[in-house]
Design an enzyme around this catalytic site. Structure first.
Site, PDB file in Angstrom:
ATOM      1  N   HIS A 140      -7.640  -9.962   4.963  1.00 61.26           N
ATOM      2  CA  HIS A 140      -7.817  -8.876   4.056  1.00 61.26           C
ATOM      3  C   HIS A 140      -7.849  -8.659   2.379  1.00 61.26           C
ATOM      4  O   HIS A 140      -6.976  -9.178   1.418  1.00 61.26           O
ATOM      5  CB  HIS A 140      -6.942  -7.474   4.482  1.00 61.26           C
ATOM      6  CG  HIS A 140      -6.844  -5.862   3.733  1.00 61.26           C
ATOM      7  ND1 HIS A 140      -7.804  -5.194   4.047  1.00 61.26           N
ATOM      8  CD2 HIS A 140      -6.814  -5.797   2.759  1.00 61.26           C
ATOM      9  CE1 HIS A 140      -7.827  -4.163   3.839  1.00 61.26           C
ATOM     10  NE2 HIS A 140      -7.853  -4.783   3.077  1.00 61.26           N
ATOM     11  N   ASP A 171      -4.273   6.470  10.516  1.00 60.09           N
ATOM     12  CA  ASP A 171      -4.727   5.862   9.237  1.00 60.09           C
ATOM     13  C   ASP A 171      -6.407   6.561   8.448  1.00 60.09           C
ATOM     14  O   ASP A 171      -6.384   6.877   7.059  1.00 60.09           O
ATOM     15  CB  ASP A 171      -4.814   4.160   9.282  1.00 60.09           C
ATOM     16  CG  ASP A 171      -5.213   3.932   7.238  1.00 60.09           C
ATOM     17  OD1 ASP A 171      -4.718   4.191   6.385  1.00 60.09           O
ATOM     18  OD2 ASP A 171      -6.065   3.394   7.392  1.00 60.09           O
ATOM     19  N   ARG A 214      -5.393  10.784   1.307  1.00 57.90           N
ATOM     20  CA  ARG A 214      -5.137  10.260  -0.006  1.00 57.90           C
ATOM     21  C   ARG A 214      -5.666  10.488  -0.935  1.00 57.90           C
ATOM     22  O   ARG A 214      -6.194  10.522  -2.212  1.00 57.90           O
ATOM     23  CB  ARG A 214      -5.051   9.142   0.302  1.00 57.90           C
ATOM     24  CG  ARG A 214      -3.290   9.471   1.421  1.00 57.90           C
ATOM     25  CD  ARG A 214      -3.375   7.217   1.874  1.00 57.90           C
ATOM     26  NE  ARG A 214      -2.762   6.118   0.674  1.00 57.90           N
ATOM     27  CZ  ARG A 214      -3.329   5.333   1.132  1.00 57.90           C
ATOM     28  NH1 ARG A 214      -3.439   5.079   2.077  1.00 57.90           N
ATOM     29  NH2 ARG A 214      -3.464   4.374   0.229  1.00 57.90           N
ATOM     30  N   SER A 242      -0.858   1.023   5.392  1.00 60.83           N
ATOM     31  CA  SER A 242      -2.583   1.915   5.620  1.00 60.83           C
ATOM     32  C   SER A 242      -3.382   0.633   6.057  1.00 60.83           C
ATOM     33  O   SER A 242      -3.603   0.027   7.053  1.00 60.83           O
ATOM     34  CB  SER A 242      -3.206   2.276   4.104  1.00 60.83           C
ATOM     35  OG  SER A 242      -4.669   2.612   4.556  1.00 60.83           O
ATOM     36  N   LYS A 276      -3.436  -1.844  10.475  1.00 58.42           N
ATOM     37  CA  LYS A 276      -5.256  -1.481  10.742  1.00 58.42           C
ATOM     38  C   LYS A 276      -4.834  -3.598  11.361  1.00 58.42           C
ATOM     39  O   LYS A 276      -5.163  -3.912  12.367  1.00 58.42           O
ATOM     40  CB  LYS A 276      -5.899  -1.430   9.762  1.00 58.42           C
ATOM     41  CG  LYS A 276      -6.580  -0.166  10.081  1.00 58.42           C
ATOM     42  CD  LYS A 276      -7.378   0.447   8.804  1.00 58.42           C
ATOM     43  CE  LYS A 276      -6.968   0.100   7.483  1.00 58.42           C
ATOM     44  NZ  LYS A 276      -7.468   1.359   6.176  1.00 58.42           N
TER      45      LYS A 276
HETATM   46  N1  URA Z   1      -8.071  -0.344   1.641  1.00 61.78           N
HETATM   47  C1  URA Z   1      -6.451   0.162   2.621  1.00 61.78           C
HETATM   48  O1  URA Z   1      -7.085   0.195   3.676  1.00 61.78           O
HETATM   49  N2  URA Z   1      -6.328   1.667   2.599  1.00 61.78           N
HETATM   50  C2  URA Z   1      -6.216   1.309   1.326  1.00 61.78           C
HETATM   51  O2  URA Z   1      -4.633   2.727   0.889  1.00 61.78           O
HETATM   52  C3  URA Z   1      -6.068   0.625   0.219  1.00 61.78           C
HETATM   53  C4  URA Z   1      -7.130  -0.205   0.424  1.00 61.78           C
END
Ligand code: URA
Length: 439
Positions: A83, A162, A169, A184, A188
């Site tokens: 990520h 999320d 958010r 978050s 995932k």
């Molecule tokens: N990317 C995400 O998937 N979640 C976040 O909170 C920030 C960046």
């Protein structure tokens, strides 16, 4: 506000451990869309203001991970992903997923669309005619079983809690919270059923984390939580002041990715792909050390195996055989082109000291490469090609950048673009991306 959220907010304000069944009820209420938005907002604001403990961040992440489908694989399978917290010209996933698959790893990648000034993997892939990122969990599993990698858009099936939390958010100024970002991202990735995860935490002017200490704090939190969930994880903190590689913008980044997959392309991009892929192969135990992992990734780029996996992935995700073949052969023939190309020249002689990636990202976004509102349409043709990067010699009057656009450029944009290049009189150093590793 519901009693549930009142109780949770009281604990957060008092910095006492959260009642775990209350936390689970909150996550269930978010996932099933039964908790009022105002109550969720209240809770998010409390977390954003006061933070929560590591133990509560782990519990929140676990609950969010299980709020939807979790991909399950035999534990002997080398399931991996990375990520990135987002950068300018960050096209790594397009090359990394097929290169890893070519090296024997399996990558069920979930990716996002552009966020703020940063581009998103899904918007880039959707520049390829026919490419479908809307995969169900079953479809993801089938493609990974067949060819070893897929890249799908985040959707309501996986970690749905999320999806709503992130949307709230975004409009309540509660994005920049370490526990919320951690939960978050890691929820995932954990829902992909990973054995190994590399986190690319970007740091610098054009990153969400501007300083090394902020980036380190986020990296430590994500590594701790992902490891707590049993995933072998490390974070690479990388410099995000200079744009990555030479191409910026959705279709243009596909072109650069194809060059790298064909064993060419800029060294900066090759180094980043090899660094992330090498670390993952090492975490998976498929090589002795990261150096060997990097070599394996580069071999897969140079001998055509990564390109072949990319071709198979494009076809498995909806592109026709002829489009996929032409894409790898002459990507310019397949992808949309902008109606205008404006060339900007250097006014100084010497060496490129820096290129302001934030300026490039903002202009590209104003021309449609990114969104300002969720419903905005992307213009895939918009972007830049750099003909000089940090450390290169440059002459006055030499072109250093091409701007590909469909709308006219205004005077401010032209001035900002011209000033985005800084030239030094003495030799400058090439880009060094890795700042440090957190594990
Ligand atoms: N990317 C995400 O998937 N979640 C976040 O909170 C920030 C960046």
């Amino acid at each position: 506000m519901s009693n549930l959220v009142e109780r949770l907010c009281e604990s957060i304000n008092a910095r006492t451990p959260l009642n775990q069944s209350d936390l689970q009820l909150l996550i269930d209420g978010v996932a099933t869309r039964t908790l009022p938005i105002e109550a969720i907002t209240q809770w998010l604001k409390a977390v954003h203001t006061h933070g929560i403990s590591v133990a509560d961040t782990v519990a929140l992440t676990t609950g969010m991970m299980h709020s939807g489908a979790v991909l399950t694989w035999d534990t002997s399978r080398p399931i991996a992903d990375k990520h990135s917290t987002g950068g300018v010209g960050d096209k790594m996933s397009l090359m990394l997923a097929p290169a890893l698959a070519a090296c024997g790893a399996e990558v069920p990648m979930l990716a996002g669309r552009g966020l703020g000034h940063t581009g998103g993997t899904i918007d880039k892939l959707e520049a390829i005619p026919g490419f479908n990122c809307g995969l169900t969990p079953e479809h993801m599993t089938t493609i990974v079983n067949q060819i070893g990698c897929c890249i799908a858009a985040q959707n309501e099936a996986i970690a749905p809690a999320d999806g709503l939390l992130y949307a709230i958010r975004d409009v309540t100024n509660t994005v920049d919270s370490i526990p919320l970002i951690t939960a978050s991202i890691v929820s995932k990735k954990a829902a992909e059923g990973l054995q190994a995860l590399v986190l690319d935490v970007k740091c610098g002017q054009a990153a969400f984390m501007k300083t090394e200490s902020e980036a380190t704090e986020l990296a430590q939190s994500m590594v701790r939580v992902a490891q707590g969930l049993g995933i072998k994880t490390l974070a690479q903190i990388t410099d995000m002041n200079q744009p990555i590689g030479t191409h910026i913008g959705n279709a243009l980044e596909v072109i650069e990715s194809v060059h790298v997959l064909n064993g060419n392309g800029p060294q900066d991009t090759i180094n980043l792909v090899a660094m992330q892929g090498g670390a993952l192969l090492w975490l998976l135990g498929r090589c002795e050390n990261e150096e060997e992992g990097r070599r394996l990734i580069i071999e897969s780029l140079n001998d055509g195996r990564a390109a072949k996996k990319f071709l198979q992935m494009c076809i498995a995700q909806g592109a026709s055989q002829s489009v996929a073949e032409e894409l790898l052969h002459s990507p310019e023939n397949v992808l949309v082109k902008a109606s205008h190309i404006t060339e900007i020249e250097s006014s100084g002689n010497g060496w490129v000291e820096s290129i302001d990636s934030m300026v490039l990202a903002q202009i590209a976004r104003e021309h449609g490469a990114g969104r300002f509102a969720i419903e905005d349409e992307i213009d895939p043709a918009v972007g830049f090609i750099l003909s000089a990067v940090k450390g290169d010699p440059i002459q006055s009057g030499q072109k250093w950048i091409e701007f590909h656009h469909n709308k006219p450029m205004n005077d401010t944009q032209r001035k900002n673009l011209t000033n985005a290049l800084t030239v030094a009189a003495t030799q400058t150093q090439p880009i060094e991306r890795l700042i440090k590793v957190v594990q």
